[in-house]
Design a protein around this motif. Structure first.
Motif, short mmCIF file in Angstrom:
data_model
loop_
_atom_site.label_atom_id
_atom_site.label_comp_id
_atom_site.label_asym_id
_atom_site.label_seq_id
_atom_site.Cartn_x
_atom_site.Cartn_y
_atom_site.Cartn_z
N LEU A 1 29.14 8.15 8.76
CA LEU A 1 28.87 8.97 7.58
C LEU A 1 29.00 8.18 6.29
CD1 LEU A 1 30.80 12.21 8.57
CD2 LEU A 1 28.36 11.75 8.80
N ASP B 1 36.72 13.85 -1.36
CA ASP B 1 35.48 13.59 -0.63
C ASP B 1 35.22 14.77 0.30
OD1 ASP B 1 33.42 12.63 1.06
OD2 ASP B 1 34.10 10.57 0.78
N ARG C 1 33.34 15.05 2.75
CA ARG C 1 33.08 14.64 4.14
C ARG C 1 34.35 14.57 4.98
NH1 ARG C 1 30.35 9.04 3.06
NH2 ARG C 1 32.18 8.99 1.74
N ARG D 1 37.24 14.54 12.38
CA ARG D 1 36.43 13.33 12.14
C ARG D 1 37.30 12.11 12.39
NH1 ARG D 1 32.17 15.07 7.56
NH2 ARG D 1 30.98 16.38 8.99
#
Length: 102
Positions: A32, A66, A68, A73
């Motif tokens: 990513l 962030d 993301r 993850r």
């Protein structure tokens, strides 16, 4: 230089788990992007598994905001992969709790 004063560049991955035709699991890591981390406290905890008790290494790190960054993850830095267990977002930074992947 102390661990708290240095910064580390980490790769951020989304992990997709699919079942194989034989009943196993296949993991796919999709890059990513990269983020800068400020390493913090290294710790550990015990987890029960099929082989009995084992020690799991954990690490708390701080980074900028962030969207993301989500639990589940994976971050990879210094040759080691870490799963994000918890994300705590503050007004100017994000605290992450990581668990080392075997």
């Amino acid at each position: 230089m102390s661990a708290a004063a240095r910064r580390v560049l980490a790769a951020l991955y989304a992990v997709t788990v699919t079942e194989t035709p034989y009943g196993g699991q296949a993991r796919t890591y999709e890059l990513l992007g990269q983020i800068w981390l400020n390493p913090g406290k290294v710790g550990g905890r015990r987890r029960s598994g099929p082989d009995g008790q084992q020690r799991i290494e954990t690490w708390r790190v701080t980074t900028g905001l962030d969207p993301r960054l989500n639990a589940g993850r994976v971050l990879e830095f210094e040759g080691v992969r870490w799963r994000i267990l918890a994300v705590a977002t503050g007004p100017a930074e994000t605290d992450l709790e990581l668990e080392r992947l075997a």
